[in-house]
Design a protein around this motif. Structure first.
Motif, PDB file in Angstrom:
ATOM      1  N   VAL A  11       0.838  -1.203   0.000  1.00 17.51           N
ATOM      2  CA  VAL A  11       0.000   0.000   0.000  1.00 17.51           C
ATOM      3  C   VAL A  11       0.869   1.247   0.000  1.00 17.51           C
ATOM      4  O   VAL A  11       0.643   2.180  -0.788  1.00 17.51           O
ATOM      5  N   LEU A  12       1.870   1.281   0.870  1.00 14.00           N
ATOM      6  CA  LEU A  12       2.753   2.449   0.942  1.00 14.00           C
ATOM      7  C   LEU A  12       3.506   2.652  -0.362  1.00 14.00           C
ATOM      8  O   LEU A  12       3.611   3.781  -0.858  1.00 14.00           O
ATOM      9  N   ALA A  13       4.016   1.561  -0.936  1.00 12.98           N
ATOM     10  CA  ALA A  13       4.757   1.670  -2.199  1.00 12.98           C
ATOM     11  C   ALA A  13       3.861   2.177  -3.312  1.00 12.98           C
ATOM     12  O   ALA A  13       4.267   3.042  -4.107  1.00 12.98           O
ATOM     13  N   GLY A  14       2.637   1.663  -3.391  1.00  6.85           N
ATOM     14  CA  GLY A  14       1.723   2.087  -4.445  1.00  6.85           C
ATOM     15  C   GLY A  14       1.293   3.535  -4.308  1.00  6.85           C
ATOM     16  O   GLY A  14       1.343   4.302  -5.276  1.00  6.85           O
ATOM     17  N   CYS A  15       0.880   3.927  -3.104  1.00  8.25           N
ATOM     18  CA  CYS A  15       0.420   5.301  -2.875  1.00  8.25           C
ATOM     19  C   CYS A  15       1.548   6.303  -3.073  1.00  8.25           C
ATOM     20  O   CYS A  15       1.379   7.335  -3.739  1.00  8.25           O
ATOM     21  N   LEU A  16       2.712   5.993  -2.495  1.00 14.68           N
ATOM     22  CA  LEU A  16       3.826   6.932  -2.569  1.00 14.68           C
ATOM     23  C   LEU A  16       4.363   7.053  -3.993  1.00 14.68           C
ATOM     24  O   LEU A  16       4.682   8.157  -4.455  1.00 14.68           O
ATOM     25  N   SER A  17       4.446   5.931  -4.716  1.00  9.49           N
ATOM     26  CA  SER A  17       4.903   5.979  -6.111  1.00  9.49           C
ATOM     27  C   SER A  17       3.974   6.842  -6.950  1.00  9.49           C
ATOM     28  O   SER A  17       4.421   7.645  -7.779  1.00  9.49           O
ATOM     29  N   SER A  18       2.682   6.699  -6.735  1.00  8.63           N
ATOM     30  CA  SER A  18       1.702   7.483  -7.474  1.00  8.63           C
ATOM     31  C   SER A  18       1.859   8.973  -7.197  1.00  8.63           C
ATOM     32  O   SER A  18       1.850   9.797  -8.118  1.00  8.63           O
ATOM     33  N   LEU A  19       2.027   9.317  -5.936  1.00  7.86           N
ATOM     34  CA  LEU A  19       2.145  10.727  -5.573  1.00  7.86           C
ATOM     35  C   LEU A  19       3.470  11.331  -6.026  1.00  7.86           C
ATOM     36  O   LEU A  19       3.535  12.523  -6.349  1.00  7.86           O
ATOM     37  N   ILE A  20       4.522  10.526  -6.063  1.00 14.37           N
ATOM     38  CA  ILE A  20       5.800  11.017  -6.579  1.00 14.37           C
ATOM     39  C   ILE A  20       5.675  11.336  -8.068  1.00 14.37           C
ATOM     40  O   ILE A  20       6.127  12.391  -8.546  1.00 14.37           O
ATOM     41  N   VAL A  21       5.046  10.424  -8.810  1.00 19.75           N
ATOM     42  CA  VAL A  21       4.814  10.662 -10.241  1.00 19.75           C
ATOM     43  C   VAL A  21       3.971  11.921 -10.440  1.00 19.75           C
ATOM     44  O   VAL A  21       4.263  12.763 -11.299  1.00 19.75           O
ATOM     45  N   MET A  22       2.914  12.048  -9.628  1.00 21.80           N
ATOM     46  CA  MET A  22       2.035  13.210  -9.741  1.00 21.80           C
ATOM     47  C   MET A  22       2.787  14.503  -9.418  1.00 21.80           C
ATOM     48  O   MET A  22       2.599  15.530 -10.101  1.00 21.80           O
ATOM     49  N   PRO A  41      -1.008  -6.831  -7.238  1.00 24.28           N
ATOM     50  CA  PRO A  41      -2.330  -6.236  -7.459  1.00 24.28           C
ATOM     51  C   PRO A  41      -2.657  -5.160  -6.428  1.00 24.28           C
ATOM     52  O   PRO A  41      -3.328  -4.174  -6.750  1.00 24.28           O
ATOM     53  N   ILE A  42      -2.177  -5.338  -5.203  1.00 28.03           N
ATOM     54  CA  ILE A  42      -2.414  -4.331  -4.156  1.00 28.03           C
ATOM     55  C   ILE A  42      -1.646  -3.057  -4.483  1.00 28.03           C
ATOM     56  O   ILE A  42      -2.158  -1.949  -4.300  1.00 28.03           O
ATOM     57  N   PHE A  43      -0.411  -3.207  -4.966  1.00 24.09           N
ATOM     58  CA  PHE A  43       0.384  -2.043  -5.373  1.00 24.09           C
ATOM     59  C   PHE A  43      -0.338  -1.269  -6.467  1.00 24.09           C
ATOM     60  O   PHE A  43      -0.461  -0.038  -6.417  1.00 24.09           O
ATOM     61  N   LEU A  44      -0.839  -1.986  -7.478  1.00 26.86           N
ATOM     62  CA  LEU A  44      -1.524  -1.335  -8.588  1.00 26.86           C
ATOM     63  C   LEU A  44      -2.826  -0.688  -8.139  1.00 26.86           C
ATOM     64  O   LEU A  44      -3.194   0.395  -8.611  1.00 26.86           O
ATOM     65  N   LYS A  45      -3.512  -1.345  -7.229  1.00 26.52           N
ATOM     66  CA  LYS A  45      -4.763  -0.778  -6.719  1.00 26.52           C
ATOM     67  C   LYS A  45      -4.488   0.516  -5.960  1.00 26.52           C
ATOM     68  O   LYS A  45      -5.174   1.529  -6.178  1.00 26.52           O
ATOM     69  N   ALA A  46      -3.500   0.496  -5.078  1.00 26.17           N
ATOM     70  CA  ALA A  46      -3.153   1.698  -4.311  1.00 26.17           C
ATOM     71  C   ALA A  46      -2.665   2.805  -5.238  1.00 26.17           C
ATOM     72  O   ALA A  46      -3.001   3.983  -5.057  1.00 26.17           O
ATOM     73  N   PHE A  47      -1.880   2.429  -6.246  1.00 25.05           N
ATOM     74  CA  PHE A  47      -1.348   3.411  -7.193  1.00 25.05           C
ATOM     75  C   PHE A  47      -2.480   4.089  -7.963  1.00 25.05           C
ATOM     76  O   PHE A  47      -2.533   5.325  -8.064  1.00 25.05           O
ATOM     77  N   SER A  48      -3.391   3.277  -8.512  1.00 27.49           N
ATOM     78  CA  SER A  48      -4.461   3.831  -9.346  1.00 27.49           C
ATOM     79  C   SER A  48      -5.453   4.661  -8.538  1.00 27.49           C
ATOM     80  O   SER A  48      -5.884   5.732  -8.976  1.00 27.49           O
TER      81      SER A  48
END
Length: 228
Positions: free
Chosen positions: A41-52, A141-148
């Protein structure tokens, strides 16, 4: 480190923390971390926000090249004042309860039920892997879910637009570094603090603090001189 980078870093850090704490993506990370492995969850959320953050800073950095610096300054000033008044309005009219928390929780519950109906247990692991979407064969799948969830929840949000305005007015590198650190602090607190932390946050205080900060940024942008 130059003064301009430090200034952009400090402004971006303060803006990000006050914008993201109690935000929809903060609640989403907190709830997801209660249901799934925290590291994914942390990896997905943080990766998404870094990209953003990087995308927003690039847009803000390109703005002065697409329009005059005077117009860019005026737009950034209006954005800061607008977001400041918006946050103060939320603080004034807030009822102290987290409507966003309930909304995010309901959305995640509906998504979980939908996934539960479409994913049946299978004895053939290779067959399951072949049937999985392409990206899930390389990422959890959890990483992708958190990311999206985080990416689309943040797209067009107040903090994204504020980052664009900040990158147009300040050093983009400092804005990116401050934004990434702020996102890391908020998402780590959400994931490891859990839902209990989210429910104890005074949204009115956060909105009031953020509103004052945005207005200060607006005043500074209004009275600043344009470098030739």
């Amino acid at each position: 480190m130059s003064l301009s980078i430090v200034q952009g870093f400090s402004k971006s850090l303060a803006m990000t923390v006050l914008s993201e704490i109690g935000d929809k993506t903060f609640f989403a990370a907190a709830i997801l971390a209660m249901r799934h492995p925290r590291r994914h969850v942390l990896a997905g959320c943080l990766s998404s926000l870094i990209v953003m953050t990087i995308l927003s800073a690039v847009v803000g950095m390109a703005a002065p090249n697409l329009m005059s610096r005077t117009l860019t300054k005026h737009i950034a000033t209006v954005l800061f004042f607008g977001f400041g008044l918006w946050s103060l309005w939320d603080a004034y009219n807030g009822d102290g309860e987290s409507e966003e928390l309930a909304e995010v929780e309901a959305e995640l519950d509906a998504d979980t039920k939908a996934n539960g109906q479409t994913t049946k247990s299978s004895t053939d692991d290779d067959l399951k892997k072949k049937k999985r979407p392409f990206m899930t064969q390389f990422f959890s799948p959890i990483f992708l879910k958190a990311f999206s969830i985080t990416f689309f929840g943040e797209w067009g949000d107040k903090s994204q637009l504020a980052t664009i305005g900040l990158a147009a007015a300040e050093n983009p590198l400092g804005v990116v570094l401050g934004g990434i650190l702020g996102q890391a602090l908020c998402q780590t607190a959400a994931v490891f603090g859990g839902k209990s932390l989210a429910t104890q946050i005074s949204e009115r205080f956060i909105a009031l603090s953020g509103g004052i900060l945005f207005i200060v940024f607006g005043l500074q942008s209004f009275f600043s001189t344009i470098e030739s």
